[in-house]
Design an enzyme around this catalytic site. Structure first.
Site, PDB file in Angstrom:
ATOM      1  CE1 TYR A 159      38.079  51.856  42.812  1.00 10.32           C
ATOM      2  CE2 TYR A 159      36.864  53.444  44.145  1.00 10.32           C
ATOM      3  CZ  TYR A 159      36.894  52.469  43.155  1.00 10.32           C
ATOM      4  OH  TYR A 159      35.728  52.124  42.506  1.00 10.32           O
ATOM      5  CE1 TYR A 196      44.507  45.950  47.694  1.00  9.05           C
ATOM      6  CE2 TYR A 196      43.913  46.879  49.826  1.00  9.05           C
ATOM      7  CZ  TYR A 196      43.547  46.370  48.596  1.00  9.05           C
ATOM      8  OH  TYR A 196      42.230  46.296  48.265  1.00  9.05           O
ATOM      9  CG  ASP A 214      43.913  47.844  40.418  1.00  8.75           C
ATOM     10  OD1 ASP A 214      42.670  47.824  40.356  1.00  8.75           O
ATOM     11  OD2 ASP A 214      44.558  48.730  41.009  1.00  8.75           O
TER      12      ASP A 214
END
Length: 415
Positions: free
Chosen positions: A369, A297, A231
């Site tokens: 996502y 992440y 992102d």
């Protein structure tokens, strides 16, 4: 049809050069050029008919005597290549429709089974001359340089094979997209909203990596092909994200990958960095784009109300290893197909707090996502941390710390 009969029928259309005559039987015999075949047909006809040898007297009605200018075309190709680095080349051509239609009419009328198109001989004969007059080597499969001859207007178009660099990039600054985004208001034309730049964002990873390379390669522009994308508000750290940079129309081809890596890092210090730079090829782009590597992440999560660590640990355990159903998120619905995707959470761990925010590390399948895994996106993603806790949660900061690349998959396969 024997050669004498062929000759008698062909010359009824008009005078013809040896090249075009020989091309009518181009697939017969070996080791002969078409003009040698054409001359042989004339000799065979003269001997069989016991007539004088008939040389060409008028301009060839098919090619207009193109082959008399083949040397001059070769010289012009070499001039067009001047100042451009390259070791291999190929010739292409745009033949006037009348020329192609003329010879195709003969093929059809005489039901010929082994002719060769004019374009093929033009490409080969000019190519042979370019190779003889220069240090370039002909290569029809993967040439550095392509010269397209426009026979109608006498021009030459030069095409340069792109260069490809593989590496991993880091993005240390939030707010930078991976690739160039045209301004939403003017679609790239330039307007007041984008200060005339035509861009939605001032910089991109693509442009920042490409900026120091364009003058080195004297190239027109670059395209970045990434193994997925983070992102805009995320940073890319850890092992970096695999990418292949396509360098368009490079007039210089020779460079040291380590020197290129150093130039990129010096130019973008503190914003973007690269590592593991090496030469690549177009074939590797598709491998990179289609590879579904795992991603890891580190996220900061804000959770409404007071949530005990034990409750969060329990929720995280329920999500670890879970299959997540995600309808296209609201935030990207304007540019992605509306569909439900299933992706796995390979691992998720609660590692502590930073201020009032909770720190989670998530490893997921490609395409998961992460923001919606936490928020639930109003029920479009299930299960989610919000759903399991029954308390609204949201990502306030996202860092990508590892992206599995094709290089790692290859090593896995050999272990």
């Amino acid at each position: 049809m024997d050669l004498t009969e062929l000759y008698q029928k062909v010359i009824e259309y008009g005078d013809i050069c040896d090249h075009c005559l020989g091309r009518m039987v181009a697939k017969r015999s070996f080791g002969l050029s078409n003009d040698q075949r054409g001359k042989g047909i004339r000799i065979a006809a003269a001997l069989t008919l016991n007539q004088p040898y008939q040389e060409q007297k008028e301009p060839c009605w098919i090619c207009g005597d193109f082959f008399k200018s083949a040397d001059a075309w070769a010289d012009r190709v070499i001039d067009a290549f001047s100042g451009i680095e390259g070791k291999t080349f190929v010739i292409g051509s745009k033949v006037p429709p009348l020329m192609s239609e003329s010879e195709e009419m003969v093929w059809s009328d005489l039901v010929l089974s082994d002719p060769e198109p004019l374009k093929s001989e033009i490409n080969r004969e000019v190519g042979k001359r370019v190779a003889a007059k220069s240090s370039l080597v002909g290569d029809t499969k993967n040439p550095d340089l392509i010269a397209v001859l426009n026979i109608s207007d006498g021009t030459i178009e030069v095409q340069i094979r792109p260069l490809f660099l593989y590496g991993r990039y880091f993005k240390y600054e939030r707010g930078i997209p991976q690739t160039h985004w045209a301004c939403r208001a003017c679609k790239g034309a330039g307007c007041e909203a984008c200060d005339g730049t035509g861009k939605q964002y001032r910089d991109s990873v693509e442009e920042l990596i490409g900026a120091p390379l364009l003058p080195i390669f004297k190239a027109e522009r670059v395209f970045l092909h990434g193994a997925g994308r983070e992102d805009i508000d995320a940073i890319m750290v850890g092992s970096g994200r695999p990418f292949i940079l396509e360098i368009v129309n490079p007039r210089i081809r020779d460079a040291d990958p380590k020197a290129l890596e150093d130039a990129i890092n010096k130019y973008n210090e503190g914003r973007v960095g690269v590592t593991d730079i090496r030469w690549s090829a177009r074939s590797e782009v598709e491998t990179l784009k289609s590879h579904k590597g795992h991603k890891k992440y580190r996220i900061l999560v804000d959770i409404d109300g007071s949530v005990p660590d034990t409750a969060l640990q329990s929720a995280v355990q329920q999500l670890s290893g879970a299959l997540i159903r995600q309808r296209t998120p609201t935030r990207v619905a304007h540019r992605r197909a509306d569909k439900v995707r299933e992706r796995g959470v390979l691992d998720i761990r609660y590692t502590g707090k930073e201020g009032k925010d909770f720190v989670l590390e998530v490893t997921g399948e490609a395409g998961l996502y992460i923001k919606e895994l936490i928020s639930g996106d109003q029920g479009r993603t299930t299960p989610s941390l919000t759903e399991v806790l029954n308390t609204p949660a949201r990502v306030v900061q996202l860092d990508v710390i590892h992206v599995e690349g094709i290089d790692q998959v290859k090593s896995h396969g050999t272990s």
